[in-house]
Design an enzyme around this catalytic site. Structure first.
Site, PDB file in Angstrom:
ATOM      1  CB  ILE A  90      -0.911  -0.012   1.253  1.00 17.60           C
ATOM      2  CG1 ILE A  90      -1.820  -1.253   1.249  1.00 17.60           C
ATOM      3  CG2 ILE A  90      -1.747   1.256   1.339  1.00 17.60           C
ATOM      4  CD1 ILE A  90      -2.764  -1.354   0.073  1.00 17.60           C
ATOM      5  CG  ASN A 104      -2.789  -8.608   4.389  1.00 14.96           C
ATOM      6  OD1 ASN A 104      -3.539  -8.851   3.439  1.00 14.96           O
ATOM      7  ND2 ASN A 104      -1.618  -9.212   4.533  1.00 14.96           N
ATOM      8  CG  HIS A 106       0.379 -13.860   5.275  1.00  9.18           C
ATOM      9  ND1 HIS A 106       0.812 -13.431   4.030  1.00  9.18           N
ATOM     10  CD2 HIS A 106       1.173 -14.908   5.606  1.00  9.18           C
ATOM     11  CE1 HIS A 106       1.832 -14.180   3.652  1.00  9.18           C
ATOM     12  NE2 HIS A 106       2.071 -15.077   4.587  1.00  9.18           N
ATOM     13  CG  ASP A 147       3.044 -10.535   4.610  1.00  8.52           C
ATOM     14  OD1 ASP A 147       1.887 -10.126   4.394  1.00  8.52           O
ATOM     15  OD2 ASP A 147       3.682 -11.234   3.804  1.00  8.52           O
TER      16      ASP A 147
END
Ligand code: GAR
Length: 195
Positions: A90, A104, A106, A147
Site C-alpha cells: 500500500i 490484511n 495472510h 506482512d
C-alpha cells in the site's frame, strides 16, 4: 449513526471478499462500499458485479504515481480498508490517510512464511516443502512493509502426513471464511462503541 464504510482490496479470485460482503449484508453499522482491484482478469470483479458492489480497477502507475485511488477512497467516505488477497504494497499516502485502519489477512502463521512474493499457493507450497506440522492464518494491521504490521489474530490448523499444498490451501480458506468476518466485526464495532 452512519455505518462504517469499508473498502476491500483484492487481486484475484475474491472468495474472501465475497464471504465478507455476504457476512455484513443486513448490518446497519457496516457497509461494504467498494471493491478495489489491480488485475483486470480477476474473478473478484465478477463477484463485485453479482454482489452489486461498485468496483474500481487500477494499474501500477495509477496506484503508485497518482492519488486517484486515495481520492476515490475519500470521495466514498471510506473508514476502513480490508486487504483480502491483495498482492501489492500500500503506498505511503494511503497508509498515512488510514492510520491503523488497514487490515490484511495472510495465509500462514506470521512472522513465518511472509514477505515479498509470499502470496496464495506459494505460501502453502513453501510450508509443505519445509515439512511443517501446522500452519494457519494471520490477521494484522498493514504498514509500509509486507506482512509486518501488528498482529490482531491468528488461528492454526494441523498439517497431516501426505497433505498437499492444495489440501492445505483448502484448510486455510476454511479458517479464513470462519474467522475473518468475525475479527473484522470486532474491530469495526469496538470502534463504534468507543465513540
Ligand atoms: C487468501 O488465502 C489470502 O490469505 C491470501 O490470498 C488468498 C486469496 O484468496 N493472501 C495472501 O497471500 C497475502 N499475502 P481469495 O482471493 O479466494 O480470497
Amino acid at each position: 449513526m452512519n455505518p462504517k464504510r469499508i473498502a476491500i482490496f483484492a487481486s484475484g479470485n475474491g472468495s474472501n471478499a465475497q464471504r465478507i460482503a455476504e457476512y455484513f449484508t443486513g448490518f446497519s453499522s457496516v457497509e461494504i462500499s467498494a471493491i478495489y482491484c489491480n488485475n483486470k482478469n480477476a474473478f473478484v470483479l465478477e463477484r463485485a458485479k453479482a454482489l452489486n458492489i461498485p468496483s474500481m480497477l487500477f494499474d501500477k502507475d495509477t496506484f503508485y504515481n497518482s492519488n486517484s485511488v486515495l481520492l476515490d477512497l475519500k470521495q466514498k467516505g471510506i473508514d476502513w480498508i480490508v486487504l483480502a488477497g491483495f498482492l501489492w504494497l500500500i503506498p505511503a499516502d494511503i497508509l498515512k490517510a488510514f492510520p491503523q485502519r488497514i487490515i490484511n489477512i495472510h495465509p500462514a502463521l506470521l512472522p513465518a512464511y511472509g514477505g515479498k512474493g509470499m502470496y496464495g499457493m506459494k505460501v502453502h507450497e513453501s510450508v509443505i516443502a519445509s515439512g511443517e506440522t501446522e500452519s494457519g492464518i494471520t490477521i494484522h494491521f498493514v504498514n509500509e512493509n509486507y506482512d509486518e504490521g501488528d498482529i490482531v489474530f491468528q488461528a492454526r490448523c494441523a498439517i497431516n502426513k501426505g497433505d498437499t499444498a492444495e489440501m492445505l490451501a483448502a484448510k486455510i480458506h476454511g479458517l479464513e471464511y470462519e474467522h475473518f468476518p468475525l475479527v473484522l466485526e470486532k474491530l469495526f464495532t469496538e470502534e463504534v462503541v468507543g465513540y
